[in-house]
Design a protein around this motif. Structure first.
Motif, mmCIF file in Angstrom:
data_model
loop_
_atom_site.group_PDB
_atom_site.id
_atom_site.type_symbol
_atom_site.label_atom_id
_atom_site.label_comp_id
_atom_site.label_asym_id
_atom_site.label_seq_id
_atom_site.Cartn_x
_atom_site.Cartn_y
_atom_site.Cartn_z
ATOM 1 N N ARG A 1 -13.975 13.122 -18.384
ATOM 2 C CA ARG A 1 -14.578 13.086 -16.705
ATOM 3 C C ARG A 1 -14.658 12.059 -16.335
ATOM 4 O O ARG A 1 -14.129 11.864 -15.239
ATOM 5 N N GLN A 2 -15.284 11.056 -16.961
ATOM 6 C CA GLN A 2 -15.047 9.432 -16.252
ATOM 7 C C GLN A 2 -13.507 9.027 -16.231
ATOM 8 O O GLN A 2 -13.266 8.077 -15.103
ATOM 9 N N ILE A 3 -12.814 9.373 -16.943
ATOM 10 C CA ILE A 3 -11.370 8.961 -16.979
ATOM 11 C C ILE A 3 -10.657 9.615 -15.600
ATOM 12 O O ILE A 3 -9.978 8.826 -14.900
ATOM 13 N N ARG A 4 -10.975 10.817 -15.592
ATOM 14 C CA ARG A 4 -10.462 11.627 -14.475
ATOM 15 C C ARG A 4 -10.865 10.994 -13.086
ATOM 16 O O ARG A 4 -10.094 10.965 -12.373
ATOM 17 N N ASP A 5 -12.296 10.963 -13.006
ATOM 18 C CA ASP A 5 -12.625 10.191 -11.681
ATOM 19 C C ASP A 5 -11.787 8.786 -11.773
ATOM 20 O O ASP A 5 -11.677 8.626 -10.276
ATOM 21 N N ARG A 6 -11.845 8.037 -12.448
ATOM 22 C CA ARG A 6 -11.020 6.853 -12.268
ATOM 23 C C ARG A 6 -9.642 7.246 -11.784
ATOM 24 O O ARG A 6 -8.924 6.536 -10.904
ATOM 25 N N PHE A 7 -8.820 7.902 -12.493
ATOM 26 C CA PHE A 7 -7.671 8.377 -12.347
ATOM 27 C C PHE A 7 -7.489 8.742 -11.083
ATOM 28 O O PHE A 7 -6.537 8.598 -10.052
ATOM 29 N N ALA A 8 -8.444 9.472 -10.456
ATOM 30 C CA ALA A 8 -8.497 10.086 -9.075
ATOM 31 C C ALA A 8 -8.520 9.068 -8.020
ATOM 32 O O ALA A 8 -7.843 9.176 -6.764
ATOM 33 N N GLN A 9 -9.146 8.095 -8.280
ATOM 34 C CA GLN A 9 -9.153 6.587 -7.164
ATOM 35 C C GLN A 9 -7.921 6.013 -7.496
ATOM 36 O O GLN A 9 -7.394 5.657 -6.339
ATOM 37 N N GLU A 10 -7.438 5.708 -8.876
ATOM 38 C CA GLU A 10 -6.374 4.586 -8.829
ATOM 39 C C GLU A 10 -5.002 5.344 -8.952
ATOM 40 O O GLU A 10 -3.908 4.588 -8.637
ATOM 41 N N LYS A 11 -4.724 6.857 -9.132
ATOM 42 C CA LYS A 11 -3.580 7.197 -9.167
ATOM 43 C C LYS A 11 -2.364 6.774 -10.119
ATOM 44 O O LYS A 11 -1.232 6.394 -9.763
ATOM 45 N N PRO A 12 -2.939 6.215 -11.571
ATOM 46 C CA PRO A 12 -1.912 5.748 -12.173
ATOM 47 C C PRO A 12 -0.374 6.451 -12.486
ATOM 48 O O PRO A 12 0.382 5.905 -12.751
ATOM 49 N N PHE A 13 -0.421 7.665 -12.193
ATOM 50 C CA PHE A 13 0.642 8.443 -12.479
ATOM 51 C C PHE A 13 1.516 8.874 -11.308
ATOM 52 O O PHE A 13 2.170 9.747 -11.295
#
Ligand code: ADE
Length: 425
Positions: free
Chosen positions: A36-48
């Protein structure tokens, strides 16, 4: 149901199952705080952002959280099943209906459909492949080498897939980076051992409802999956026998308190056999011949070839479904052998796979491995790469934090001591 519009391309059993899938995915999420924490960071940073990603995984409530995290990170993600019998149809429906993720997976799909879905994963022209067992990567190399140019790299979930990737590297055909998720400590120590241990026995119990206390359970293979399975079988009161081909693992099994026998001697005494070797035909004709009447055999290794079912079928005069995921083979000799889950992964065929709390760490590794590939695009050599130790340690720390468990840290003095060689006796 099949649809081919560009937005809602999918092949799932029934989109009406989506509300149930959503409920179960939410339930699993309670035990997945790291992802969940990783998802929240991904949502901010959009690494993909701009990345096409094909994932071939068991389509479960836990995989749903991985797919949702990857999509939150901007991935153009597509999901197919990594096993014909492991799909949770309600989860597949929910991912399509509520998250707009194209899913191609139907529980019970035949082998042709399974392989067609692998082709669909490659039609997506992935930059990243998340694989579980290496079927997508093997198909890419064998059938679509021209698409390797599109690929940044792959991540692999399971021991069997890692064994295949090593063989590909040896043969000179693995020409891109592959992240070895399976061998991360936060993956195999927990998923392979405690996940397989619990879910395998869960699958056997759901399929048969047999009492395990007092039974002779033969665990075939003493890798991490075998260790977990043997441990949990003993916990339920079974007499556990281990078979092995590796002398070191055999000693481990002995010193862990299990009886170790060759299969020829275990076959006539076992009541229940569980294969977890990753190899083929570890239970075969000569073993069926000496098994007890009513012996139960099942598999929790990745592929369905550990039990030689073709030979068993040849010896049978009748094959009867006696319960869901439970088939009785009546043999010429008059006795019967019971096979669970058609020899496929019993923990995913008859139960729900590993519990969410361990998949939290496995899929945190997957998500971070995929991000690592993208961040290091063009810089990594072809071949297998370990998950960086800092990533593995950080996943463990986040998991501990979420469990409310604190641990000690080194004092400066200890830090200096442990990093020096000068002070001895
Ligand atoms: N492999 C084993 N258990 C699993 C699960 N619950 N989800 C995805 N892959 C798995």
């Amino acid at each position: 149901m099949t649809a081919t519009s560009p937005r809602l391309k999918h092949e799932v059993k029934d989109l009406a199952l989506a509300p149930l899938g959503r409920q179960r995915i939410e339930w699993a999420g309670r035990e997945m705080p790291v992802l969940r924490q990783i998802r929240d960071r991904f949502a901010q940073e959009k690494p993909f952002a701009g990345i096409r990603l094909s994932a071939c995984c068991h389509v479960t409530t836990e995989t749903a959280h991985l797919a949702i995290a990857l999509k939150a990170g901007g991935a153009d993600a597509l999901l197919i099943a990594s096993n014909p019998l492991s799909t949770q149809d309600d989860v597949a429906a929910c991912l399509v209906a509520d998250y707009d993720i194209p899913v191609f997976a139907i529980k019970g799909e035949d082998n042709d459909t399974y392989h067609r879905h692998v082709q669909i994963a490659l039609d997506h022209r992935p930059n990243i492949i998340i694989d579980d067992g290496s079927d997508v990567v093997a198909t890419l190399i064998q059938q679509r080498p021209h698409q390797i140019a599109d690929l940044i790299g792959t991540t692999e979930e399971t021991t069997t897939g890692i064994v295949r990737l090593r063989a590909m590297f040896r043969d000179g055909v693995l020409t891109f980076p592959a992240m070895n998720v399976n061998d991360a400590d936060t993956k195999h120590f927990f998923d392979n051992r405690y996940g397989t241990g619990q879910s395998t026995l869960d699958g056997i119990i759901r399929a048969t409802n047999v009492l395990l206390a007092g039974k002779n359970i033969v665990v075939v293979g003493y890798g991490w999956c075998g260790k977990g399975t043997a441990l949990r079988a003993r916990g339920l009161g079974a007499n556990v026998i281990v078979t092995e081909i590796d002398p070191i693992r055999a000693i481990e099994a002995v010193m862990d308190g299990f009886r170790v026998l060759p299969m020829a001697e275990a076959a006539p005494v076992g009541d229940l056999f569980i294969t977890v070797t990753g190899n083929k035909h570890v239970i075969r004709g000569e073993h069926f011949d000496v098994m007890k009447d009513g012996a139960i055999v099942c598999n929790s290794g990745h592929f369905d070839l550990e039990i030689d079912l073709k030979t068993l079928a040849e010896k049978a005069t009748e094959v009867k479904n006696v319960r869901p995921f439970t088939q009785e083979y009546r043999l010429n000799s008059g006795k019967s052998i019971v096979v669970l889950g058609e020899g496929r992964l019993i923990n995913l065929a008859a139960a729900e796979g590993h519990p969410s709390a361990v998949m939290d760490m496995s899929f945190a590794n997957q998500a971070l491995a995929a991000e690592y590939l993208v961040k290091n695009k063009g810089k990594l050599q072809a071949g297998l790469h370990s998950i960086p130790t800092e990533v593995d340690q950080n996943i463990a720390l986040l998991k501990l934090q979420a469990m409310g468990i604190e641990i000690d840290t080194l004092t400066p003095d200890q830090h200096e001591y442990i990093n020096s060689w000068t002070s001895g006796t």
